[in-house]
Scaffold this active site. Structure first.
Site: not given
Ligand code: PGA
Length: 272
Positions: A37, A39, A124, A126, A191, A197, A229
């Site tokens: 991914n 991003k 996701h 985000e 996740e 991250g 991560s």
């Protein structure tokens, strides 16, 4: 802390060479997905070069399925780096639930399929942080399946929920809509938001317990990936867990060398 409301199911709290032998017979039988991914990162040239190099690396590890999800703008560039019938698959990072219409800036699942994608990430954290709801995630996953794509449906708990031991309750709520989806044509990615991250991951036994829980809610045949991560050095231990079907990888997937190191680590554990 995942929570005290259930008993950890994994006997493998330490995954090292000794422990790995215990798992290896089942590991070699199941597909392992490595999903990159990107991003909002990368360039057209990197998409092309990365796709070429990673497809080459995957060709010596036929038990692994690699998927590149670059920014949608670069899907066609990634395609330029791939031969016909490449082992590396293409995906997108999001899609709209409608197939077409007055939705400025959006991209539909049939458009992604038309571009050669076979996967799409939905839900996701985000995107959820920008207001996406569980109902929208379900609708996007449904649209993806109807377009012939495999949605990779992301779920995960906040740090606060993790610390309060509410992980399984949060995930069960996020899975309510997912459980209504037809067939086996989707993957789930667990996740933890706090692991994305951050260079932090849950303990291995916590990952295994959560994945077992997700499979118990959805049916054991579902592929459940872990994300947050993941990098060379921890991916082998994570994908060796019995209910982990692969990894959704952000930052560590950007560089060709790092991605190839993860492919080697995973492929070596699986005996290619
Ligand atoms: P990370 O991101 O690997 O950089 O933690 C994973 C993701 O957000 O999908």
């Amino acid at each position: 802390m995942i929570g005290q409301m259930y008993t950890p199911l994994c006997v493998c709290q330490r995954v090292d060479a000794d422990c790995y032998d215990w798992h290896s017979s089942t590991m070699s039988n199941r597909p392992i997905y490595l999903v990159a991914n990107w991003k909002m990162n990368g360039t057209a040239a990197r998409a092309r070069d990365w796709a070429f190099a990673v497809n080459e690396a995957l060709s010596t590890h036929p038990t692994l399925t690699g998927v590149l999800c670059p920014p949608a703008l670069y899907i066609s560039d990634a395609k330029l780096g791939l031969p016909h019938n490449a082992g590396l698959k293409l995906g997108a990072q999001n899609c709209h639930e409608a197939s077409n219409g007055a939705f400025t800036g959006e991209i539909s699942a049939p458009m992604l399929a038309d571009m050669g994608c076979t996967y799409v990430i939905v839900g996701h954290s985000e995107c959820r942080a920008m207001g996406e709801t569980d109902a929208q995630v379900e609708a996007k996953a449904r649209a993806a399946i109807e377009a012939g794509l495999t949605p990779i449906i992301c779920i995960g708990e906040s740090r606060e929920a993790y610390e309060k031991g509410e992980t399984l309750a949060v995930l069960s709520a996020q899975l309510q809509g997912v459980a209504k989806l037809p067939g086996a044509a989707y993957l789930v990615a667990y996740e933890p938001i706090w692991a994305i991250g951050s260079s932090k991951t849950p303990e291995l036994d916590e990952i295994q317990t959560v994945h077992r829980h997700i499979k118990s809610v959805l049916g054991s045949a579902r592929g459940v990936l872990y994300g947050g991560s993941v990098k060379a050095g921890n991916i082998g231990k994570i994908v060796s867990l019995p209910d982990v079907s692969g990894a959704l990888i952000g930052g560590a997937s950007l560089e060709i060398e790092s991605m190839c190191a993860m492919i080697s680590e995973t492929g070596a554990l699986r005996g290619k």
